[in-house]
Every structure is written in structure tokens, then in C-alpha cells.
Design a protein around this motif. Sequence first.
Motif, PDB file in Angstrom:
ATOM      1  N   ALA A 274       0.817  -1.211   0.000  1.00 56.01           N
ATOM      2  CA  ALA A 274       0.000   0.000   0.000  1.00 56.01           C
ATOM      3  C   ALA A 274       0.852   1.262   0.000  1.00 56.01           C
ATOM      4  CB  ALA A 274      -0.935  -0.002   1.209  1.00 56.01           C
ATOM      5  N   LEU A 275       2.027   1.189   0.608  1.00 57.32           N
ATOM      6  CA  LEU A 275       2.906   2.345   0.716  1.00 57.32           C
ATOM      7  C   LEU A 275       3.916   2.440  -0.429  1.00 57.32           C
ATOM      8  CD1 LEU A 275       3.569   2.006   4.536  1.00 57.32           C
ATOM      9  CD2 LEU A 275       2.525   4.017   3.456  1.00 57.32           C
ATOM     10  N   HIS A 276       3.900   1.488  -1.336  1.00 60.49           N
ATOM     11  CA  HIS A 276       4.897   1.418  -2.415  1.00 60.49           C
ATOM     12  C   HIS A 276       6.295   1.235  -1.834  1.00 60.49           C
ATOM     13  CE1 HIS A 276       1.738   2.763  -5.169  1.00 60.49           C
ATOM     14  NE2 HIS A 276       1.496   3.761  -4.326  1.00 60.49           N
ATOM     15  N   TRP A 277       6.388   0.437  -0.795  1.00 61.54           N
ATOM     16  CA  TRP A 277       7.665   0.099  -0.169  1.00 61.54           C
ATOM     17  C   TRP A 277       8.024  -1.342  -0.515  1.00 61.54           C
ATOM     18  CZ3 TRP A 277       7.031   1.948   5.639  1.00 61.54           C
ATOM     19  CH2 TRP A 277       6.871   3.338   5.662  1.00 61.54           C
ATOM     20  N   GLU A 278       9.296  -1.633  -0.481  1.00 61.60           N
ATOM     21  CA  GLU A 278       9.780  -2.982  -0.769  1.00 61.60           C
ATOM     22  C   GLU A 278      10.729  -3.435   0.335  1.00 61.60           C
ATOM     23  OE1 GLU A 278      12.362  -5.416  -4.197  1.00 61.60           O
ATOM     24  OE2 GLU A 278      12.127  -3.226  -4.306  1.00 61.60           O
ATOM     25  N   ALA A 279      10.462  -4.614   0.887  1.00 65.44           N
ATOM     26  CA  ALA A 279      11.370  -5.182   1.888  1.00 65.44           C
ATOM     27  C   ALA A 279      12.583  -5.758   1.167  1.00 65.44           C
ATOM     28  CB  ALA A 279      10.666  -6.261   2.690  1.00 65.44           C
ATOM     29  N   ILE A 280      13.770  -5.264   1.528  1.00 65.48           N
ATOM     30  CA  ILE A 280      14.966  -5.769   0.852  1.00 65.48           C
ATOM     31  C   ILE A 280      15.766  -6.701   1.757  1.00 65.48           C
ATOM     32  CG2 ILE A 280      15.103  -3.772  -0.663  1.00 65.48           C
ATOM     33  CD1 ILE A 280      17.409  -2.730   1.049  1.00 65.48           C
ATOM     34  N   ALA A 281      15.464  -6.699   3.062  1.00 65.59           N
ATOM     35  CA  ALA A 281      16.157  -7.624   3.968  1.00 65.59           C
ATOM     36  C   ALA A 281      15.415  -7.703   5.290  1.00 65.59           C
ATOM     37  CB  ALA A 281      17.599  -7.162   4.214  1.00 65.59           C
ATOM     38  N   THR A 282      15.403  -8.896   5.855  1.00 69.63           N
ATOM     39  CA  THR A 282      14.892  -9.129   7.203  1.00 69.63           C
ATOM     40  C   THR A 282      15.903  -9.999   7.918  1.00 69.63           C
ATOM     41  OG1 THR A 282      12.614  -9.077   6.369  1.00 69.63           O
ATOM     42  CG2 THR A 282      12.943  -9.938   8.585  1.00 69.63           C
ATOM     43  N   ALA A 283      16.210  -9.643   9.157  1.00 69.08           N
ATOM     44  CA  ALA A 283      17.231 -10.407   9.877  1.00 69.08           C
ATOM     45  C   ALA A 283      16.970 -10.333  11.369  1.00 69.08           C
ATOM     46  CB  ALA A 283      18.627  -9.861   9.561  1.00 69.08           C
ATOM     47  N   ASP A 284      17.418 -11.358  12.055  1.00 65.84           N
ATOM     48  CA  ASP A 284      17.409 -11.308  13.514  1.00 65.84           C
ATOM     49  C   ASP A 284      18.431 -10.281  13.965  1.00 65.84           C
ATOM     50  OD1 ASP A 284      15.507 -13.297  13.689  1.00 65.84           O
ATOM     51  OD2 ASP A 284      17.002 -14.908  13.743  1.00 65.84           O
ATOM     52  N   SER A 285      18.131  -9.636  15.081  1.00 64.33           N
ATOM     53  CA  SER A 285      19.076  -8.680  15.628  1.00 64.33           C
ATOM     54  C   SER A 285      20.180  -9.424  16.358  1.00 64.33           C
ATOM     55  CB  SER A 285      18.361  -7.717  16.564  1.00 64.33           C
ATOM     56  OG  SER A 285      19.227  -6.703  16.991  1.00 64.33           O
TER      57      SER A 285
END
Length: 620
Positions: A582-593
Amino acid sequence: MSRGRSEESQKKRLVASVCAVAFFLGFLYVYSGSIFGSRNSGSSALDYGSRSLKRLGASYLGADDTDSKQDVSSSSFAQDGDDDIIPKSFPVCDDRHSELIPCLDRNFIYQMRLKLDLSLMEHYERHCPPQERRFNCLIPPPRGYKVPIKWPQSRDEVWKVNIPHTHLAHEKSDQNWMIVKGQKIVFPGGGTHFHHGADKYIAHMANMLNFSNDNLNNDGNLRTILDVGCGVASFGGYLLGSNIIAMSLAPNDVHQNQIQFALERGIPAYLAVLGTKRLPYPSRSFELAHCSRCRIDWLQRDGILLLELDRLLRPGGYFAYSSPEAYAQDEEDLRIWREMSALVGRMCWKVAAKKDQTVIWQKPLTNDCYMEREPDTHPPLCQSDDDPNAVWGVNMEACITPYSEHDNRAKGSELAPWPERLTSPPPRLADLGYSSDMFEKDMETWQRRVDHYWSLFGPKVTSSTIRNVMDMKANMGSFAAALRSKDVWVMNVVPHDGPSTLRIVYDRGLIGSTHDWCEAFSTYPRTYDLLHAWTVFSDLEKRDCSPEDLLIEMDRMLRPTGFIIIHDKQLVIDFVKKYLTALHWEAIATADSNSDDGNEVILVIQKKLWLTTGSVDTDQ
């Protein structure tokens, strides 16, 4: 009988037709009114219905106050029931809102008929719309928008289409503020008082103060500057070459796009005015305050505006004033000079230097002068219970803030010179009950986190990709300190309801602002390349305000192709992911901290460059 039935049938058809027309007009009003704009909203304004729209944190379809409160409370990060609704899109604001600053919107002031004192500049201070009047739509870029020119080239030129306002170029054509050249706006480095270049003017000030090599940083002892009435911030832009960082300050006034130009150039800047409220910076934040023909009446209200500068200056700090009152010989200028000299004298300021068209005053290092003044001298000393670091929504006081016993004995700020200042534990840590060990550990933690963040960016981020950075919950500023090897500057934001750590940020030679993330930030749309949100959403959950509104605000501040780092608990990450499309955003990475962060997760996002039909330049 048949005629009666025929008339009755006609009446029913007429009623049905009237209802249909009323429904259609109501539909047009909701989707084609001043909020969303029929020309450019297209399908994006129509892709989800009233039920989803009312959940966005504001009552745009006529919900009453009860509905609004229910909508906000439903905006938790839970994953069951109605919260599983995934919006397909957000509405797009009308093109005329492409430069909207919600809390500095003059149209809102006019519509609400707020009773403000124009002589006190109240109309340039923050006035935020209530929940039910917020714009729950995405701000479109202007027609033909281009990805901004990279730093350091951007200091000297920007794309004209990104800020399509050339009136300053014509109005200030004799002062070298800016020049239109083809598709670009060029900044020669001039200003109202320094037509021949900010660099020469800065060297002249250093020479006046007898600083070595005509370098205003004074061997690293002068690091932070407040530039009041900064224009397009060429003064601040040229200070960066001397390892000095300025908070360039101006209101959204008749020169309304000056701060927008500054930020487009990659120069630190903030929208604010010396009016009735304290500026959102703690006491003793700046080594020097600067006013070059800033058109401020410093004598008004018992000198309250000069006293606000006094609050912000460090012990021994300077006020550089370049204005006709400092040199002109006509009767009115001479009168102002006499009265201003008397006022600063009662404030215990001394003339450090006066040459040509500039005077530089210096604030005292100790309380000695204050104690030697005659009884009942004005301005008085502030009451002992006045907190000079309480700034958010706090009225200015026409009084002098004396130094504490410790500061009075120290005869100075006790800060290390730059760049050692960045990593040296500042003395004011003790005011917050923090130890040097806590400070060192915080630096180590954030250096590790920043290294991790940059590894997640991969090839998407090069040395010139990011310039303007905002840390939305800066704590002691260690995120910004960890970026010291990169060619960026950071707006360190400290939430107003948390620990008052912004003084630590400034004592490290960094800059920032106090803020409340239930409200919009004082900046133009599309002004930051990177937003860092560490547990900001988790903090917001504890308050009666909408995380969806914050997502829309982050989108407003972020440049197209810019990045967001959200470092928070898993429920927050899952919540944000629902809104990416909806925001025109793209997730480029997800990681555990890292292991010391417990259950926190990192989500790295990039904003797409999208254009409405109204912002596509068909002539290119």
C-alpha cells in the motif's frame, strides 16, 4: 385506479432516482474532494473501502469521536480478527499537497480560524491538526520529479523540477542566493550579507576572533552552530568543510521553500521560528549563534528572543550579528544599536570583536557578572525550579539561566575538541545518572548494529547513496557516531516523553531535535534518504496515537528510493509488512538482531519511485 397506481409508481421511481443521485454525489465528494483530488488519485484512492479507510487513524468518512477512538485502539500490533485486513493501497493526496507540512500548514490555520498573534510569529509555530483532520494519503512527488543529485555535488546544484520554485532566484538575484540554469538551480554560495561567498565570510569571522589559520572551528573547540534565518543555508553548507555542523533554522514564511532547498542540497536544516515557544533544543547546545540580516526584532518583549539564544549558548559561546544596526549611522539604526548594546550588557555579554558590518558578542563563562548586577536588574535570573532543558511546547521565559555550581566552577563546558568529542564521555552524563561505562557500551553496541545494517543493504547502498539521515529515537547519539566514517549527517530525534538525552547528543558534537512521534515532524516531504526507527513503534503502542499515521508520516519524509530501517519486536515487523504494498515500499532484507537485543528483528525497506499521472512529465 390505474392512474393512481401510475402516479405512485412514478413517485417511487423519482425517490429512487433522487437517492441514486445523492449516493453518487456523496461518492464523488468523498473520493474527489480536496483531500484526495480526482485528477491524480485514480484507482489507488478507490482500491479499499470505508471500513479499511477508517482504520487508518483518522475519520475521513464522517466517523464520530467514538469511532475515531475505536479506530486508534484497534491499531495495535495484534494479529487476530479485523487486524488481519491488508489494505491494497493508500489514497494519494491531491497534487497541491505535494509540499504539505501538516503541523506548519497555513491553510489549516485559516480553516480553523485560529486566533494567533502575528506580531509574535505564532502563525509560523507548530499547530497540528486533530486526529479527525489529518491527511491520510500519500504525498505525491511534483511533476517530473528526479532522484536528487548526490552529495557533494548537491551542495552547489539541485534539479529544478524537484523544487519548482524560482521566486527566490529572482528576488535575491543581486545576492547570489541561487540562479536558475536550464534544468538545475545553482547555488553560488552567496547570502544577503555575504554576496561574494559564505567561505570568505566564515574566514572573516574567524579572523575577527583571532582563531588560528582563519579557521572558525578554533582547533576543534567550535563545533555546533545555530544559524537563525538561514536562507538556503549556504552558510551552513560551507561550514561543513571546517568540521563545523550548523542547525540551519528558518520558518515557513514568505521565503517558504528555503529550508526545502537546504535539505535538497544535503545541508542540515529545520523548520522553526523564534516566536513564543522554546526551540526544541536543550540548553548549552551551541558554541555560536549566527544572524545575518535575519530580520528579527531582538528588543521585543524585554529581549526574550536574545534570552532564548542565551539559553542555547554554551559558557563562553558567541553571537555573531551581521545587520545594519551594527554599522549604519542613520538615527533609527543608531537607536536600535544603543538599546541592543544596553540589553546584552545587562545580560553580561561582552563585545568579542566588531569589524565592518559584523559584531560578535560573547556569553560569560561564570555567574560572577550576574551576581554583581544591581538588584532588580532586567532581565532577571530564572527561577531555580525552571528547567532549561524542558523544551517541547514550553513557552520562552524572559530571564537568564545561571550556571549550576559545578558549571560555574568549571568555567566552561569541559568538552573535548572535535573529533575527540564524539567518543569522549561528556560531563552531562552524570545529570542523567549515566556512567562512562554505559556510554562506552552504548557506542560498542551501536557500532556493531550499524555494521550489521550496512551488510543488509548489500549493493543497493554505495558511498554516495545516502546523505540525509534521521535517527527517530537517538538516545545518546551512538547510531550517528557509528556513521562517522560515512559522508552523511544525522538528525538525532529524541522523543519528548523519554530520557532528556538530547543534551548528550549535542555535547558529542552532533545535532538533533526533540519531537513527539504522535505528530508530524517539522520538515518538507522527500527530505531524508534514511530513517532509522529503533523501537519507535513499540513506544508508540503505549500511547493513544496511530502507528498507521506514523507510517504515512515516514513515507512523507522519505525520498523516493530512500531506505528505512525498522529495529523492533516481531509483532511490529509483521504489522509493517502488511502495509508495504500500500505504501509502495519494498522489503529488501529481514534479519534477527544481535543476541543482546532479545526478541528484536530488523526490517530494511526501500521506497519505490512512483509517479501519479499528474506528476509524470510528458514533455521529457
